[in-house]
Motif scaffolding. Structure first.
Motif, mmCIF file in Angstrom:
data_model
loop_
_atom_site.group_PDB
_atom_site.id
_atom_site.type_symbol
_atom_site.label_atom_id
_atom_site.label_comp_id
_atom_site.label_asym_id
_atom_site.label_seq_id
_atom_site.Cartn_x
_atom_site.Cartn_y
_atom_site.Cartn_z
ATOM 1 N N PHE A 66 0.835 -1.202 0.000
ATOM 2 C CA PHE A 66 0.000 0.000 0.000
ATOM 3 C C PHE A 66 0.869 1.252 0.000
ATOM 4 C CE2 PHE A 66 -2.619 3.180 2.332
ATOM 5 C CZ PHE A 66 -3.632 3.317 1.386
ATOM 6 N N LEU A 67 1.943 1.245 0.768
ATOM 7 C CA LEU A 67 2.842 2.398 0.826
ATOM 8 C C LEU A 67 3.451 2.697 -0.542
ATOM 9 C CD1 LEU A 67 4.331 4.555 2.517
ATOM 10 C CD2 LEU A 67 6.127 2.856 2.923
ATOM 11 N N SER A 68 3.934 1.643 -1.218
ATOM 12 C CA SER A 68 4.569 1.847 -2.525
ATOM 13 C C SER A 68 3.571 2.351 -3.558
ATOM 14 C CB SER A 68 5.201 0.537 -3.009
ATOM 15 O OG SER A 68 4.213 -0.459 -3.210
ATOM 16 N N ALA A 69 2.291 2.017 -3.379
ATOM 17 C CA ALA A 69 1.278 2.462 -4.333
ATOM 18 C C ALA A 69 0.803 3.878 -4.035
ATOM 19 C CB ALA A 69 0.086 1.503 -4.320
ATOM 20 N N VAL A 70 0.729 4.226 -2.731
ATOM 21 C CA VAL A 70 0.116 5.494 -2.367
ATOM 22 C C VAL A 70 1.104 6.661 -2.378
ATOM 23 C CG1 VAL A 70 0.449 5.521 0.150
ATOM 24 C CG2 VAL A 70 -1.685 6.412 -0.832
ATOM 25 N N LEU A 71 2.389 6.391 -2.210
ATOM 26 C CA LEU A 71 3.369 7.481 -2.161
ATOM 27 C C LEU A 71 3.375 8.349 -3.424
ATOM 28 C CD1 LEU A 71 6.586 6.195 -0.325
ATOM 29 C CD2 LEU A 71 5.141 8.144 0.265
ATOM 30 N N PRO A 72 3.453 7.747 -4.635
ATOM 31 C CA PRO A 72 3.453 8.603 -5.842
ATOM 32 C C PRO A 72 2.197 9.462 -5.955
ATOM 33 C CG PRO A 72 4.143 6.368 -6.384
ATOM 34 C CD PRO A 72 3.613 6.326 -4.983
ATOM 35 N N ALA A 73 1.049 8.877 -5.586
ATOM 36 C CA ALA A 73 -0.205 9.631 -5.674
ATOM 37 C C ALA A 73 -0.193 10.809 -4.709
ATOM 38 C CB ALA A 73 -1.383 8.716 -5.390
ATOM 39 N N CYS A 74 0.306 10.585 -3.491
ATOM 40 C CA CYS A 74 0.361 11.668 -2.506
ATOM 41 C C CYS A 74 1.337 12.762 -2.935
ATOM 42 C CB CYS A 74 0.759 11.108 -1.140
ATOM 43 S SG CYS A 74 -0.540 10.115 -0.365
ATOM 44 N N GLU A 75 2.457 12.350 -3.534
ATOM 45 C CA GLU A 75 3.415 13.338 -4.021
ATOM 46 C C GLU A 75 2.805 14.186 -5.137
ATOM 47 O OE1 GLU A 75 6.764 11.024 -5.125
ATOM 48 O OE2 GLU A 75 7.468 10.722 -3.055
ATOM 49 N N GLN A 76 2.047 13.536 -6.030
ATOM 50 C CA GLN A 76 1.384 14.287 -7.098
ATOM 51 C C GLN A 76 0.353 15.252 -6.525
ATOM 52 O OE1 GLN A 76 -0.231 11.596 -9.980
ATOM 53 N NE2 GLN A 76 1.762 10.790 -10.606
ATOM 54 N N LEU A 77 -0.375 14.797 -5.505
ATOM 55 C CA LEU A 77 -1.381 15.657 -4.881
ATOM 56 C C LEU A 77 -0.725 16.864 -4.223
ATOM 57 C CD1 LEU A 77 -4.277 16.214 -4.022
ATOM 58 C CD2 LEU A 77 -3.903 14.733 -2.037
ATOM 59 N N GLU A 78 0.380 16.654 -3.521
ATOM 60 C CA GLU A 78 1.073 17.768 -2.880
ATOM 61 C C GLU A 78 1.615 18.743 -3.914
ATOM 62 O OE1 GLU A 78 4.017 16.567 -0.121
ATOM 63 O OE2 GLU A 78 2.603 15.580 1.229
ATOM 64 N N THR A 79 2.134 18.206 -5.022
ATOM 65 C CA THR A 79 2.613 19.075 -6.096
ATOM 66 C C THR A 79 1.474 19.917 -6.668
ATOM 67 O OG1 THR A 79 4.366 17.516 -6.686
ATOM 68 C CG2 THR A 79 3.728 19.130 -8.357
ATOM 69 N N ALA A 80 0.325 19.271 -6.885
ATOM 70 C CA ALA A 80 -0.837 19.991 -7.403
ATOM 71 C C ALA A 80 -1.292 21.076 -6.434
ATOM 72 C CB ALA A 80 -1.979 19.015 -7.672
#
Length: 319
Positions: A66-80
């Motif tokens: 779950f961590l490996s899947a959710v990290l990229p999404a969270c990084e994209q959200l923070e960038t947005a």
């Protein structure tokens, strides 16, 4: 499924720290808050993410995936989120500007240069065009603002006078009037004016007719199928004279001279025109700087732009 951002953040920090206690310290919350957030996340996912023990916590196999899947999404959200916040502060984005006058010099060039200096992350997209095309584009939100002559309000648009420029006569250097320091309309009785078929040629023609008639002059006007730059070159080649704003004084064409009209009525206002429904933060910043530079600061704005740019007040430019 809707995963709460706060729960995800608690999970990511706890996973990195391998400890609910250290995660609470980093997040500045109670350890029980971190534990509850992760429990809610596990209940929603239907799987255990951590194995708890006295010395800390370690991820389960499901937690690792779950961590490996959710990290990229969270990084994209923070960038947005950072990008959106920067745009809201006018640090990034684009402002679409319509112009009629030359950008070779004068107030408008100083304004755009100063705006770019203060807001390097904002792109300034400049559009040439006629008054009507600019107004139509503003109403459709295809343009953010246009800088036009006059102070007449357009339907569904806001309008504010920003600066003024004296009208100049453009002549070739060997013209018999080129040696004069300034001119009046009586000097132009026998002259042939040339204007462009393209914007802002019609406005120039109307101005010549209106001002000449009030001074008892019947102008001889020829319309040329040439843009502004070509028209000025035709003037420098002796094919006629024309009228321009003071901004053209910075255009270094060979054999071209500009002489101001002396009459007090030959000073034209330039106004910013924009849609009241346009909520582009980059536009609001541009209008604020324009008002500051012109000395027309609007109520509630701080007087920071002109001193920061090192530019004097420019309400009456070459007037």
């Amino acid at each position: 499924m809707s995963l709460e951002n706060a729960n995800l953040r608690c999970f990511i920090v706890a996973a990195n720290r391998r400890s609910f206690r250290e995660a609470a310290t980093v997040l500045r919350v109670r350890q029980s808050s971190v534990s509850r957030a992760i429990s809610r996340l596990e209940d929603e996912l239907g799987v255990s993410l951590f194995v708890r023990h006295r010395s800390g916590a370690r991820l389960t196999a499901a937690g690792e995936r779950f961590l490996s899947a959710v990290l990229p999404a969270c990084e994209q959200l923070e960038t947005a989120q950072r990008t959106a916040a920067a745009a809201g502060r006018a640090e990034t984005g684009i402002v679409q500007v319509g112009v009629l006058t030359s950008l070779a010099g004068g107030f408008l060039r100083s304004l755009l240069h100063g705006y770019r200096k203060l807001n390097p992350g904002v792109e300034i997209d400049v559009h040439d065009g006629s008054r009507d095309s600019h107004l139509a584009a503003i109403q459709k939100h295809a343009l953010d603002v246009a800088f036009l002559t006059g102070t007449e309000r357009a339907p569904y648009c806001e309008c504010a006078e920003i600066w003024r420029e004296r009208v100049h006569v453009a002549l070739w250097k060997d013209h018999h009037l080129a040696g004069r320091h300034c001119l009046d309309w009586d000097d132009l009785r026998k002259e042939r004016f040339i204007v462009s078929r393209f914007a802002p040629g019609m406005e120039v023609q109307n101005y010549i007719v209106r001002r000449a008639s009030t001074c008892g002059v019947r102008p001889n006007i020829e319309i040329k199928n040439a843009g502004r730059e070509t028209l000025m070159n035709l003037v420098s080649l002796g094919q006629g004279i024309t009228l321009v704003s003071a901004a053209w004084a910075s255009v270094g064409l060979p054999d071209l001279v500009l002489r101001p009209l002396s009459d007090a009525h030959d000073v034209i206002p330039f106004s910013a025109v924009w849609s009241a429904q346009n909520d582009n933060p980059a536009l609001r910043r541009l209008l604020s700087i324009a008002h500051m530079m012109s000395g027309h600061a609007r109520p509630g704005t701080s007087d920071w732009a002109a001193p920061t740019l090192g530019i004097r007040r420019l309400h009456d430019v070459n007037a």
